[in-house]
Each structure stands twice: as C-alpha cells, then as structure tokens.
Design a protein around this motif. Sequence first.
Motif, PDB file in Angstrom:
ATOM      1  N   ARG A  77       0.848  -1.196   0.000  1.00 38.34           N
ATOM      2  CA  ARG A  77       0.000   0.000   0.000  1.00 38.34           C
ATOM      3  C   ARG A  77       0.884   1.246   0.000  1.00 38.34           C
ATOM      4  O   ARG A  77       1.859   1.329   0.744  1.00 38.34           O
ATOM      5  CB  ARG A  77      -0.879  -0.010   1.267  1.00 38.34           C
ATOM      6  CG  ARG A  77      -2.002   0.975   1.225  1.00 38.34           C
ATOM      7  CD  ARG A  77      -3.135   0.410   0.417  1.00 38.34           C
ATOM      8  NE  ARG A  77      -4.222   1.379   0.375  1.00 38.34           N
ATOM      9  CZ  ARG A  77      -5.056   1.473  -0.624  1.00 38.34           C
ATOM     10  NH1 ARG A  77      -4.950   0.668  -1.648  1.00 38.34           N
ATOM     11  NH2 ARG A  77      -6.016   2.352  -0.611  1.00 38.34           N
ATOM     12  N   ALA A 147      -7.415  -1.598  -7.476  1.00 39.19           N
ATOM     13  CA  ALA A 147      -6.250  -0.849  -6.999  1.00 39.19           C
ATOM     14  C   ALA A 147      -5.379  -0.465  -8.187  1.00 39.19           C
ATOM     15  O   ALA A 147      -5.168  -1.270  -9.090  1.00 39.19           O
ATOM     16  CB  ALA A 147      -5.435  -1.693  -6.024  1.00 39.19           C
ATOM     17  N   ARG A 172       3.639  -0.278  -5.652  1.00 40.15           N
ATOM     18  CA  ARG A 172       2.775   0.254  -4.595  1.00 40.15           C
ATOM     19  C   ARG A 172       1.367   0.299  -5.150  1.00 40.15           C
ATOM     20  O   ARG A 172       1.173   0.440  -6.355  1.00 40.15           O
ATOM     21  CB  ARG A 172       3.208   1.665  -4.195  1.00 40.15           C
ATOM     22  CG  ARG A 172       4.636   1.798  -3.734  1.00 40.15           C
ATOM     23  CD  ARG A 172       4.803   1.457  -2.259  1.00 40.15           C
ATOM     24  NE  ARG A 172       6.191   1.553  -1.853  1.00 40.15           N
ATOM     25  CZ  ARG A 172       6.735   2.621  -1.295  1.00 40.15           C
ATOM     26  NH1 ARG A 172       6.013   3.705  -1.100  1.00 40.15           N
ATOM     27  NH2 ARG A 172       7.991   2.613  -0.927  1.00 40.15           N
ATOM     28  N   GLY A 173       0.392   0.233  -4.300  1.00 41.11           N
ATOM     29  CA  GLY A 173      -0.998   0.278  -4.724  1.00 41.11           C
ATOM     30  C   GLY A 173      -1.749   1.419  -4.056  1.00 41.11           C
ATOM     31  O   GLY A 173      -1.431   1.810  -2.931  1.00 41.11           O
ATOM     32  N   THR A 174      -2.711   1.965  -4.770  1.00 40.01           N
ATOM     33  CA  THR A 174      -3.596   2.996  -4.223  1.00 40.01           C
ATOM     34  C   THR A 174      -5.020   2.652  -4.612  1.00 40.01           C
ATOM     35  O   THR A 174      -5.258   1.738  -5.402  1.00 40.01           O
ATOM     36  CB  THR A 174      -3.273   4.395  -4.791  1.00 40.01           C
ATOM     37  OG1 THR A 174      -3.501   4.385  -6.209  1.00 40.01           O
ATOM     38  CG2 THR A 174      -1.847   4.813  -4.508  1.00 40.01           C
ATOM     39  N   GLY A 175      -5.952   3.424  -4.110  1.00 38.53           N
ATOM     40  CA  GLY A 175      -7.342   3.273  -4.517  1.00 38.53           C
ATOM     41  C   GLY A 175      -7.511   3.586  -5.991  1.00 38.53           C
ATOM     42  O   GLY A 175      -6.673   4.252  -6.602  1.00 38.53           O
TER      43      GLY A 175
END
Length: 194
Positions: A77, A147, A172-175
Amino acid sequence: MARGGQGLARVAVVVRAGAAPLWWAGVFAAGVGVLLPGITGRRIGVMAGAALFLVTAAAVAVRGRRRFTELARGAARAGKHDVLQDRAVTVRAWRRGHRWWLLLALAAALGSSFAVPAAGGMLLAGWGTGLRLKAAWLGRRERAGDALLWVRVDWLGRSGGGPAGKAVKGYRGTGIAAGDATPGGARRRTDAYL
C-alpha cells in the motif's frame, strides 16, 4: 518528499507512454514507404508489413506479463507521504528519455522502405499497438483488483522506462480514484461540477 515518501509513477502510464509516438512514427514511415517501389515491390512490402504488424503487436502485448503479475501480486500500500506523479510528467519523462531511440527507429523504418516498402513503418505501428494492448491488460488487472499500480520513479532510470525491469523491486498500490489517469493509463476525464 517528507519523512521517507517516494515519488511514484503509474505503471500503466509508463507502459502506454510509447504507444502514440511509435504508432504515429510507424504510420508516417509506412505512408512514405508506400510511395517507394522498393526492391520487393509495394504489394509484397505491404503484405510483409501487415504480418510484421500483427506479430509485433502480439509479442509486445504479451511480453513480460508474468513479471508484471508477480510485481502486482506483491504490491504494498502506498504511504500517505508518497508523491503520486502526474500522468503528463510520466509521459514527458518517458518521451524525453527515448527521443533518440524513436528518431533512430523512424529513420530505420524509412530507410527499410527502399528495400521492403512500408514494412518497417508497420512494424513500428505494431509495436505501438502492442504497448496500448499491454496497458489495457494492466487496466483490466487494476479494475479487477480495485487498486492502481505505481512504481518508484527512481527505479525507472534516466530514460523513465522499464516499469517491470530488474531495478524494480515491487509496486505500490492505491485506490482506484487516485491520480489523474484511469486504469490502463488513459487521461482521466474530469467532469465539470456546477
């Protein structure tokens, strides 16, 4: 970047950044190439070019999918101090880093038209199409996982490319609503609120 934040670029945007320049360079080179009779003749050149277009588009679209999948599976995240790079900045960095390669590829495609008309240009256009297809595949993965995938800018190197290269340790992941690009790397349309 405060307290350990990283500059992050969208993976799909990096992949898609070369699609338009390669496509248009290929279309231009193929258009000029058709005007030349070449050694093989126009008909054979265009047929060879069509085959090269299809093979190149398919090969580029599927190349490296396993590596992308592995990196996506282990995506951490993104932190609140990470800085998400704008789509335009990512595209500009890729195009600046690859401008001489693009010019060399265009010159080679134009030069090859003296032997096999239009074939080199159609190969370039197929390469651009393959990158667009790969970005669309990444977009489907992002929608399925709900994501967006990001990569550290410093891992992309000076050319701003290689989002699944050896230097990349993870994503990395985001909404899904983060940043200014949709899943797949296209420009996000902003509706006017009245």
